[in-house]
Motif scaffolding. Structure first.
Motif, PDB file in Angstrom:
ATOM      1  N   GLY A  45       0.712  -1.389   0.623  1.00 12.28           N
ATOM      2  CA  GLY A  45      -0.046  -0.470   0.341  1.00 12.28           C
ATOM      3  C   GLY A  45       0.497   0.915  -0.247  1.00 12.28           C
ATOM      4  N   ALA A  46       2.311   1.141   1.026  1.00 12.23           N
ATOM      5  CA  ALA A  46       2.716   2.728   0.726  1.00 12.23           C
ATOM      6  C   ALA A  46       3.227   2.535  -0.094  1.00 12.23           C
ATOM      7  CB  ALA A  46       3.689   2.335   2.258  1.00 12.23           C
ATOM      8  N   LEU A  47       3.843   2.096  -0.932  1.00  9.01           N
ATOM      9  CA  LEU A  47       4.747   2.046  -1.975  1.00  9.01           C
ATOM     10  C   LEU A  47       3.375   1.775  -3.713  1.00  9.01           C
ATOM     11  CD1 LEU A  47       7.067  -1.248  -2.983  1.00  9.01           C
ATOM     12  CD2 LEU A  47       7.884   1.187  -2.278  1.00  9.01           C
ATOM     13  N   SER A  48       2.887   1.918  -3.940  1.00  6.12           N
ATOM     14  CA  SER A  48       1.830   2.234  -4.434  1.00  6.12           C
ATOM     15  C   SER A  48       1.276   3.909  -4.159  1.00  6.12           C
ATOM     16  CB  SER A  48       0.532   1.470  -4.083  1.00  6.12           C
ATOM     17  OG  SER A  48       0.524  -0.052  -4.936  1.00  6.12           O
ATOM     18  N   ARG A  49       1.188   3.996  -2.971  1.00  6.83           N
ATOM     19  CA  ARG A  49       0.486   5.621  -2.502  1.00  6.83           C
ATOM     20  C   ARG A  49       2.034   6.182  -3.066  1.00  6.83           C
ATOM     21  NH1 ARG A  49      -1.301   2.811   1.423  1.00  6.83           N
ATOM     22  NH2 ARG A  49      -0.047   3.220   3.100  1.00  6.83           N
ATOM     23  N   LEU A  50       2.876   5.768  -2.683  1.00 12.11           N
ATOM     24  CA  LEU A  50       4.391   6.813  -2.917  1.00 12.11           C
ATOM     25  C   LEU A  50       4.690   6.539  -5.045  1.00 12.11           C
ATOM     26  CD1 LEU A  50       7.177   8.525  -2.475  1.00 12.11           C
ATOM     27  CD2 LEU A  50       8.132   6.171  -2.305  1.00 12.11           C
ATOM     28  N   GLY A  51       4.149   5.733  -5.295  1.00 13.87           N
ATOM     29  CA  GLY A  51       4.326   5.563  -6.905  1.00 13.87           C
ATOM     30  C   GLY A  51       3.518   6.577  -7.344  1.00 13.87           C
ATOM     31  N   SER A  52       1.896   6.330  -7.278  1.00 13.15           N
ATOM     32  CA  SER A  52       1.016   7.844  -7.277  1.00 13.15           C
ATOM     33  C   SER A  52       1.130   8.929  -7.252  1.00 13.15           C
ATOM     34  CB  SER A  52      -0.324   7.073  -6.805  1.00 13.15           C
ATOM     35  OG  SER A  52      -1.244   7.512  -7.697  1.00 13.15           O
ATOM     36  N   ALA A  53       1.550   9.582  -5.975  1.00 12.63           N
ATOM     37  CA  ALA A  53       1.946  10.166  -5.835  1.00 12.63           C
ATOM     38  C   ALA A  53       3.460  10.884  -6.731  1.00 12.63           C
ATOM     39  CB  ALA A  53       2.162  10.460  -4.107  1.00 12.63           C
ATOM     40  N   LEU A  54       4.119  10.360  -7.078  1.00 17.37           N
ATOM     41  CA  LEU A  54       5.433  10.830  -8.227  1.00 17.37           C
ATOM     42  C   LEU A  54       5.128  10.526  -9.661  1.00 17.37           C
ATOM     43  CD1 LEU A  54       8.068   8.668  -6.213  1.00 17.37           C
ATOM     44  CD2 LEU A  54       7.518  11.458  -5.901  1.00 17.37           C
ATOM     45  N   GLY A  55       3.808  10.072  -9.607  1.00 20.50           N
ATOM     46  CA  GLY A  55       3.799   9.518 -11.376  1.00 20.50           C
ATOM     47  C   GLY A  55       4.066   8.580 -11.531  1.00 20.50           C
ATOM     48  N   LEU A  56       4.811   7.793 -10.617  1.00 20.31           N
ATOM     49  CA  LEU A  56       5.278   6.699 -11.280  1.00 20.31           C
ATOM     50  C   LEU A  56       4.672   5.247 -11.414  1.00 20.31           C
ATOM     51  CD1 LEU A  56       8.791   6.913  -9.302  1.00 20.31           C
ATOM     52  CD2 LEU A  56       7.910   7.621 -11.957  1.00 20.31           C
ATOM     53  N   GLY A  57       3.214   5.635 -11.493  1.00 20.46           N
ATOM     54  CA  GLY A  57       2.406   3.626 -11.284  1.00 20.46           C
ATOM     55  C   GLY A  57       1.743   3.443 -10.233  1.00 20.46           C
ATOM     56  N   VAL A  58       1.184   1.897 -10.215  1.00 19.35           N
ATOM     57  CA  VAL A  58       1.142   1.846  -8.504  1.00 19.35           C
ATOM     58  C   VAL A  58       1.288   0.098  -8.864  1.00 19.35           C
ATOM     59  CG1 VAL A  58      -0.869   3.387  -7.710  1.00 19.35           C
ATOM     60  CG2 VAL A  58      -1.135   1.396  -9.130  1.00 19.35           C
ATOM     61  N   LEU A  59       1.326  -0.118  -8.132  1.00 21.22           N
ATOM     62  CA  LEU A  59       1.889  -1.600  -8.093  1.00 21.22           C
ATOM     63  C   LEU A  59       0.114  -2.468  -8.563  1.00 21.22           C
ATOM     64  CD1 LEU A  59       4.068  -2.791  -4.629  1.00 21.22           C
ATOM     65  CD2 LEU A  59       4.106  -2.930  -7.178  1.00 21.22           C
ATOM     66  N   PRO A  60       0.177  -3.483  -8.755  1.00 17.66           N
ATOM     67  CA  PRO A  60      -1.220  -4.754  -8.798  1.00 17.66           C
ATOM     68  C   PRO A  60      -1.336  -4.658  -7.923  1.00 17.66           C
ATOM     69  CG  PRO A  60       1.022  -5.836  -9.991  1.00 17.66           C
ATOM     70  CD  PRO A  60       1.719  -4.439  -9.332  1.00 17.66           C
ATOM     71  N   ALA A  61      -3.195  -5.658  -7.987  1.00 17.14           N
ATOM     72  CA  ALA A  61      -3.969  -5.367  -6.773  1.00 17.14           C
ATOM     73  C   ALA A  61      -2.878  -6.990  -5.956  1.00 17.14           C
ATOM     74  CB  ALA A  61      -5.276  -5.834  -6.810  1.00 17.14           C
ATOM     75  N   LEU A  62      -2.654  -7.075  -4.737  1.00 13.63           N
ATOM     76  CA  LEU A  62      -1.893  -8.134  -4.042  1.00 13.63           C
ATOM     77  C   LEU A  62      -3.338  -9.130  -4.866  1.00 13.63           C
ATOM     78  CD1 LEU A  62      -1.912  -6.682  -0.592  1.00 13.63           C
ATOM     79  CD2 LEU A  62      -0.100  -7.523  -1.493  1.00 13.63           C
ATOM     80  N   ASP A  63      -2.447 -10.066  -4.455  1.00 13.40           N
ATOM     81  CA  ASP A  63      -2.859 -11.837  -4.434  1.00 13.40           C
ATOM     82  C   ASP A  63      -2.243 -12.379  -3.829  1.00 13.40           C
ATOM     83  OD1 ASP A  63      -0.674 -13.262  -6.809  1.00 13.40           O
ATOM     84  OD2 ASP A  63      -2.477 -11.898  -7.928  1.00 13.40           O
ATOM     85  N   PRO A  64      -2.127 -14.154  -3.725  1.00 10.60           N
ATOM     86  CA  PRO A  64      -2.188 -15.304  -2.789  1.00 10.60           C
ATOM     87  C   PRO A  64      -0.120 -15.281  -3.803  1.00 10.60           C
ATOM     88  CG  PRO A  64      -3.883 -15.530  -3.218  1.00 10.60           C
ATOM     89  CD  PRO A  64      -4.534 -14.064  -3.697  1.00 10.60           C
TER      90      PRO A  64
END
Length: 152
Positions: free
Chosen positions: A41-60
Motif C-alpha cells: 500500500g505504501a509503495l503504491s501510494r508513493l508511486g502514485s504521488a510521484l506519477g510512477l504508477g501503482v503496484l498491481p492488486a495484492l493476490d496470494p
C-alpha cells in the motif's frame, strides 16, 4: 582497484555490511504477508504521488513470492551484518547483478516505474562490491604472468 576498497581491506568489509543494512531495511517489509500488505500500500501510494504508477492488486501468489524473496534476503542480510566476510561481497555482487537483470527485464515489460530507484541501488552496490574483486584478479593474473615460472 587494489587500494582502499580491495576485498581484504576493512573499508570493503564496511561496504559489504552497509549493503546488508540497506537490504535489511528495504526488504524486511517483504518477509511476512502482513508487513508486505502494508508495504504494498505504501509503495503504491508513493508511486502514485510521484506519477510512477501503482503496484498491481495484492493476490496470494504475489504475496507468496514477495515473502519468499523477503525472507531469503533478510536472512542473507543478517549473515552479512553479523559475520561479514570479503567473499560475501563477491556473492552479494553476483546476486545483485541477477536482481538488476530481472528488474531491468520487468521494467522493459512495463513494471511499476518506482522500480527504477531500486534498480539504481542494486547496480551501484553490485558494482562497488564486484569491481574490487576484478581488480584483485587482474593484479593476481598479471603477477602470475611476470613470475619466473610463468616465463619458462
Amino acid at each position: 582497484m587494489t587500494g582502499k576498497f580491495a576485498p581484504s581491506r576493512p573499508a570493503y568489509l564496511r561496504l559489504v555490511r552497509a549493503s546488508a543494512w540497506y537490504d535489511l531495511v528495504v526488504t524486511a517489509g517483504f518477509a511476512t504477508p502482513w508487513t508486505y500488505a502494508l508495504l504494498h500500500g505504501a509503495l503504491s501510494r508513493l508511486g502514485s504521488a510521484l506519477g510512477l504508477g501503482v503496484l498491481p492488486a495484492l493476490d496470494p501468489i504475489q504475496t507468496l513470492y514477495a515473502n519468499l524473496m523477503g525472507s531469503v534476503v533478510v536472512v542473507w542480510a543478517v549473515l552479512r551484518v553479523v559475520r561479514v566476510q570479503p567473499s560475501y561481497g563477491l556473492f552479494d555482487g553476483v546476486a545483485r547483478t541477477l536482481f538488476a537483470a530481472w528488474q531491468a527485464y520487468a521494467l522493459a515489460h512495463g513494471a511499476f516505474r518506482l522500480l527504477w530507484l531500486f534498480l539504481a541501488v542494486e547496480v551501484t552496490f553490485g558494482l562497488v562490491q564486484l569491481l574490487p574483486w576484478w581488480g584483485s584478479w587482474r593484479t593476481a593474473a598479471s603477477g602470475q604472468l611476470s613470475s619466473p615460472a610463468a616465463r619458462r
